[in-house]
Design a protein around this motif. Structure first.
Motif, PDB file in Angstrom:
ATOM      1  N   THR A  91      31.026  53.293  34.652  1.00 20.71           N
ATOM      2  CA  THR A  91      31.026  52.473  33.431  1.00 20.71           C
ATOM      3  C   THR A  91      32.436  52.323  32.852  1.00 20.71           C
ATOM      4  OG1 THR A  91      30.578  54.477  32.176  1.00 20.71           O
ATOM      5  CG2 THR A  91      28.667  53.140  32.775  1.00 20.71           C
ATOM      6  N   ASN A  92      33.441  52.773  33.602  1.00 18.53           N
ATOM      7  CA  ASN A  92      34.806  52.751  33.069  1.00 18.53           C
ATOM      8  C   ASN A  92      35.596  51.519  33.519  1.00 18.53           C
ATOM      9  OD1 ASN A  92      34.739  53.681  35.683  1.00 18.53           O
ATOM     10  ND2 ASN A  92      36.148  55.403  35.393  1.00 18.53           N
ATOM     11  N   VAL A  93      34.897  50.393  33.715  1.00 16.74           N
ATOM     12  CA  VAL A  93      35.562  49.161  34.157  1.00 16.74           C
ATOM     13  C   VAL A  93      35.190  47.999  33.241  1.00 16.74           C
ATOM     14  CG1 VAL A  93      35.811  47.494  36.048  1.00 16.74           C
ATOM     15  CG2 VAL A  93      35.588  49.932  36.564  1.00 16.74           C
ATOM     16  N   THR A  94      36.201  47.221  32.880  1.00 13.23           N
ATOM     17  CA  THR A  94      36.000  46.010  32.071  1.00 13.23           C
ATOM     18  C   THR A  94      36.298  44.808  32.960  1.00 13.23           C
ATOM     19  OG1 THR A  94      36.909  47.212  30.206  1.00 13.23           O
ATOM     20  CG2 THR A  94      36.777  44.831  29.965  1.00 13.23           C
ATOM     21  N   PHE A  95      35.492  43.761  32.857  1.00 15.51           N
ATOM     22  CA  PHE A  95      35.705  42.570  33.671  1.00 15.51           C
ATOM     23  C   PHE A  95      36.288  41.436  32.842  1.00 15.51           C
ATOM     24  CE2 PHE A  95      33.158  44.898  36.541  1.00 15.51           C
ATOM     25  CZ  PHE A  95      33.435  44.391  37.806  1.00 15.51           C
ATOM     26  N   VAL A  96      37.337  40.831  33.356  1.00 17.06           N
ATOM     27  CA  VAL A  96      37.901  39.637  32.715  1.00 17.06           C
ATOM     28  C   VAL A  96      38.065  38.591  33.811  1.00 17.06           C
ATOM     29  CG1 VAL A  96      39.845  38.643  31.453  1.00 17.06           C
ATOM     30  CG2 VAL A  96      39.182  41.039  31.048  1.00 17.06           C
ATOM     31  N   GLN A  97      37.386  37.450  33.624  1.00 15.90           N
ATOM     32  CA  GLN A  97      37.544  36.391  34.607  1.00 15.90           C
ATOM     33  C   GLN A  97      38.611  35.432  34.117  1.00 15.90           C
ATOM     34  OE1 GLN A  97      33.871  34.403  35.736  1.00 15.90           O
ATOM     35  NE2 GLN A  97      35.087  32.871  36.844  1.00 15.90           N
ATOM     36  N   GLY A  98      39.677  35.285  34.881  1.00 19.12           N
ATOM     37  CA  GLY A  98      40.769  34.404  34.466  1.00 19.12           C
ATOM     38  C   GLY A  98      41.928  34.543  35.425  1.00 19.12           C
ATOM     39  N   SER A  99      43.009  33.829  35.091  1.00 14.33           N
ATOM     40  CA  SER A  99      44.184  33.857  35.965  1.00 14.33           C
ATOM     41  C   SER A  99      45.191  34.884  35.478  1.00 14.33           C
ATOM     42  CB  SER A  99      44.853  32.486  35.993  1.00 14.33           C
ATOM     43  OG  SER A  99      46.078  32.579  36.675  1.00 14.33           O
ATOM     44  N   LEU A 100      45.763  35.605  36.418  1.00 11.19           N
ATOM     45  CA  LEU A 100      46.801  36.579  36.044  1.00 11.19           C
ATOM     46  C   LEU A 100      48.024  35.864  35.471  1.00 11.19           C
ATOM     47  CD1 LEU A 100      49.338  36.836  38.309  1.00 11.19           C
ATOM     48  CD2 LEU A 100      47.500  37.761  39.675  1.00 11.19           C
ATOM     49  N   LEU A 101      48.152  34.580  35.791  1.00 10.40           N
ATOM     50  CA  LEU A 101      49.290  33.826  35.241  1.00 10.40           C
ATOM     51  C   LEU A 101      49.174  33.688  33.726  1.00 10.40           C
ATOM     52  CD1 LEU A 101      49.493  31.015  37.950  1.00 10.40           C
ATOM     53  CD2 LEU A 101      50.916  33.054  37.754  1.00 10.40           C
ATOM     54  N   ASP A 102      47.960  33.838  33.212  1.00 11.48           N
ATOM     55  CA  ASP A 102      47.754  33.717  31.758  1.00 11.48           C
ATOM     56  C   ASP A 102      47.860  35.051  31.038  1.00 11.48           C
ATOM     57  OD1 ASP A 102      47.329  31.012  32.074  1.00 11.48           O
ATOM     58  OD2 ASP A 102      45.172  31.252  32.395  1.00 11.48           O
ATOM     59  N   LEU A 103      48.220  36.106  31.754  1.00 13.72           N
ATOM     60  CA  LEU A 103      48.251  37.441  31.122  1.00 13.72           C
ATOM     61  C   LEU A 103      49.056  37.490  29.826  1.00 13.72           C
ATOM     62  CD1 LEU A 103      48.322  39.893  34.152  1.00 13.72           C
ATOM     63  CD2 LEU A 103      46.759  40.025  32.196  1.00 13.72           C
ATOM     64  N   PRO A 104      50.220  36.804  29.771  1.00 15.63           N
ATOM     65  CA  PRO A 104      50.991  36.918  28.528  1.00 15.63           C
ATOM     66  C   PRO A 104      50.199  36.464  27.299  1.00 15.63           C
ATOM     67  CG  PRO A 104      52.357  35.982  30.268  1.00 15.63           C
ATOM     68  CD  PRO A 104      50.949  36.064  30.815  1.00 15.63           C
ATOM     69  N   ARG A 147      38.571  62.386  34.345  1.00 11.31           N
ATOM     70  CA  ARG A 147      39.768  61.948  33.620  1.00 11.31           C
ATOM     71  C   ARG A 147      39.491  60.701  32.803  1.00 11.31           C
ATOM     72  NH1 ARG A 147      44.773  62.639  37.718  1.00 11.31           N
ATOM     73  NH2 ARG A 147      45.622  61.071  36.301  1.00 11.31           N
ATOM     74  N   PRO A 148      40.073  60.640  31.588  1.00 11.19           N
ATOM     75  CA  PRO A 148      39.821  59.485  30.730  1.00 11.19           C
ATOM     76  C   PRO A 148      40.631  58.280  31.191  1.00 11.19           C
ATOM     77  CG  PRO A 148      41.374  60.974  29.666  1.00 11.19           C
ATOM     78  CD  PRO A 148      40.974  61.621  30.971  1.00 11.19           C
ATOM     79  N   GLY A 149      40.086  57.103  30.942  1.00 13.75           N
ATOM     80  CA  GLY A 149      40.819  55.905  31.309  1.00 13.75           C
ATOM     81  C   GLY A 149      39.880  54.730  31.429  1.00 13.75           C
ATOM     82  N   GLN A 150      40.487  53.565  31.561  1.00  8.13           N
ATOM     83  CA  GLN A 150      39.724  52.336  31.663  1.00  8.13           C
ATOM     84  C   GLN A 150      40.394  51.469  32.715  1.00  8.13           C
ATOM     85  OE1 GLN A 150      36.997  52.019  29.873  1.00  8.13           O
ATOM     86  NE2 GLN A 150      36.454  49.941  30.551  1.00  8.13           N
ATOM     87  N   VAL A 151      39.598  50.873  33.569  1.00 10.33           N
ATOM     88  CA  VAL A 151      40.140  49.982  34.589  1.00 10.33           C
ATOM     89  C   VAL A 151      39.698  48.566  34.243  1.00 10.33           C
ATOM     90  CG1 VAL A 151      40.184  49.449  37.059  1.00 10.33           C
ATOM     91  CG2 VAL A 151      39.934  51.829  36.315  1.00 10.33           C
ATOM     92  N   THR A 152      40.660  47.641  34.192  1.00  7.71           N
ATOM     93  CA  THR A 152      40.311  46.241  33.933  1.00  7.71           C
ATOM     94  C   THR A 152      40.428  45.453  35.228  1.00  7.71           C
ATOM     95  OG1 THR A 152      41.052  46.348  31.642  1.00  7.71           O
ATOM     96  CG2 THR A 152      40.899  44.159  32.616  1.00  7.71           C
ATOM     97  N   TRP A 153      39.324  44.837  35.622  1.00 16.11           N
ATOM     98  CA  TRP A 153      39.303  43.941  36.787  1.00 16.11           C
ATOM     99  C   TRP A 153      39.602  42.549  36.277  1.00 16.11           C
ATOM    100  CZ3 TRP A 153      36.766  39.434  37.684  1.00 16.11           C
ATOM    101  CH2 TRP A 153      36.595  38.999  39.004  1.00 16.11           C
TER     102      TRP A 153
END
Ligand SMILES: C[S@@+](CC[C@H](N)C(=O)[O-])C[C@H]1O[C@@H](n2cnc3c(N)ncnc32)[C@H](O)[C@@H]1O
Length: 413
Positions: free
Chosen positions: A108-121, A81-87
């Motif tokens: 290979t369907n995962v992208t990594f972002v290091q940061g705070s979820l509080l900054d999501l906006p 199934r197509p899709g992307q997971v962001t950690w």
């Protein structure tokens, strides 16, 4: 909003990424659980109506060492199934472990972002069809602000899978935390505090509620990270059902399901018929609150939520174009397990709960392969249509309440 304690929490997960995982173990097993099992997302978030060919954009907020991320990425890949997971997480140490786990599986369907979820906006990510936030909100300085940051990147028609601590099943934790704050003050280095906690646990009085609470395991089997997370955490709070529903309400979210639904049904915990009848007359939220108090066992709440007023509807078990899926169960093995007595049993919070198998139930279970539409499964039984449909309705009611029998949309939606 962050505060001094939040900085300590960040340091804690840098020093003790959670949960403790060895990437080599990926060769042996896939860690599966709730929330974020793909079959659960299909059923509880999308109501078995979303075309599996539509790409799923998922966010794992506070992804830690990768349990949900690895599970969902593996399940998408395995199903083609197509899709992307962001950690997303603040911990670089946790990212390193999660990455190695994914590499071990060739995902290979995962992208990594290091940061705070509080900054999501303001991070420029999303929108996401599905957001996991498991065991994170209760550590934040302002959980409501954290939840609203998540909702800010939720796509229309999307939903979230959340886990927060619950108080009754954590009996013993807060008194042990209190003892350890005195024996191993927070201003001492964490490794020294872990050592003190180990000494405390070795000599724990057998009558201490932590010793008597068989539901808690992190301090026994979770390594140093488990001890830190359970007993030395700089901040955690537990939510009763009313607390949780108020948090959700404040974020404009409505509950699609508390997992497992049977846990939140007072009838599961009340044997007395009069009390059951009284409970059945209560509004849904009161019933869930009563179930929590009557069971006394819940250590966490797992909930799937959608935007309030977005018209979420439960999957329709009478729609024979939907695909029945047994979550992590083999239908034939389950049917065999029921044996002549026609009874299955499931473990909820250490309590074994029976589910009666209706006549023809075993034959239906044997026909469920996770690919065939319900109509084909039921027609394949070779018994009178009405009898088979009655059996299906009873089977679905029992196993769906256990979160074991779910529905998925066929290709095309
Ligand atoms: C108890 S662990 C849970 C990890 C994972 N969700 C799981 O269930 O296995 C909590 C995680 O939340 C992360 N975390 C805490 N505050 C955060 C924040 N403001 N933004 C992103 N991650 C955060 C921590 O770094 C840690 O990895």
């Amino acid at each position: 909003m962050t505060d001094r304690t939040d900085a300590i929490v960040a340091d804690q997960y840098e020093a003790y990424p959670y949960p403790a995982r060895d990437p080599k173990d990926e060769a042996k097993r896939l860690v599966v659980g709730s929330p974020s099992h793909l079959a659960e997302i299909d059923h509880w978030v999308f109501g078995a109506r979303r075309d599996p060919a539509r790409p799923l954009n998922a966010l794992i907020a506070g992804g830690g060492t990768g349990d949900a991320c690895v599970m969902l990425a593996a399940q998408l890949a395995r199903a083609g199934r197509p899709g992307q997971v962001t950690w997303l997480d603040r911990s670089a140490a946790a990212a390193a472990i999660a990455r190695r786990r994914l590499e071990a599986r060739g995902l290979t369907n995962v992208t990594f972002v290091q940061g705070s979820l509080l900054d999501l906006p303001s991070l420029g990510l999303g929108p996401f069809d599905y957001i996991d936030c498991c065991g994170v909100l209760h550590h934040l300085p302002d959980p409501a602000a954290g939840l609203s940051a998540l909702v800010s990147v939720l796509a229309p028609g999307g939903g979230l899978g959340l886990m927060v601590y619950a108080p009754h099943g954590r009996t013993g934790v807060y008194m042990a935390q209190d003892a350890l704050r005195r024996l191993a003050p927070p201003d001492r280095p964490l490794p020294e505090r872990v050592e003190t906690a180990r000494r405390f646990l070795r000599a724990l009085h057998p009558e201490h509620w932590l010793a008597r609470n068989a539901r808690l395991n992190d301090h026994i089997a979770g390594g140093d990270a488990g001890i830190v997370d359970l007993l030395l955490h700089a901040r955690d709070r537990a939510y009763t059902v009313p607390d949780l529903l108020a948090l959700l309400d404040g974020a404009g979210l409505a509950t699609a399901a508390l997992i497992e639904p049977a846990r939140y049904d007072p009838a599961t915990w009340l044997a007395d018929p009069r009390l059951r009848a009284r409970a059945a007359g209560l509004p849904w939220a009161e019933q869930a609150a009563l179930a929590e108090a009557a069971s006394g066992t819940m250590a966490v709440h797992i909930v799937y939520v959608v935007r309030a007023g977005a018209g979420w509807a439960a999957p329709d078990p009478a729609d024979e174009t939907r695909i029945p899926v047994l979550r992590e169960l083999d239908g034939a093995a389950l049917a065999a397990q029921a044996g002549a007595g026609g009874r299955l049993s499931f473990d909820l919070d250490g309590v074994s709960l029976p589910v009666a198998l209706p006549p023809l139930g075993a034959a239906i279970l044997r026909g469920i392969d996770g690919r065939s539409p319900l109509g084909a499964v039921l027609d394949g039984i070779g018994a009178p249509a009405e009898r088979v449909r009655r059996a299906w309705a009873a089977l679905y009611a029992g196993l769906n309440a256990m979160n074991r029998l779910l529905l998925a949309a066929p290709p095309g939606g």
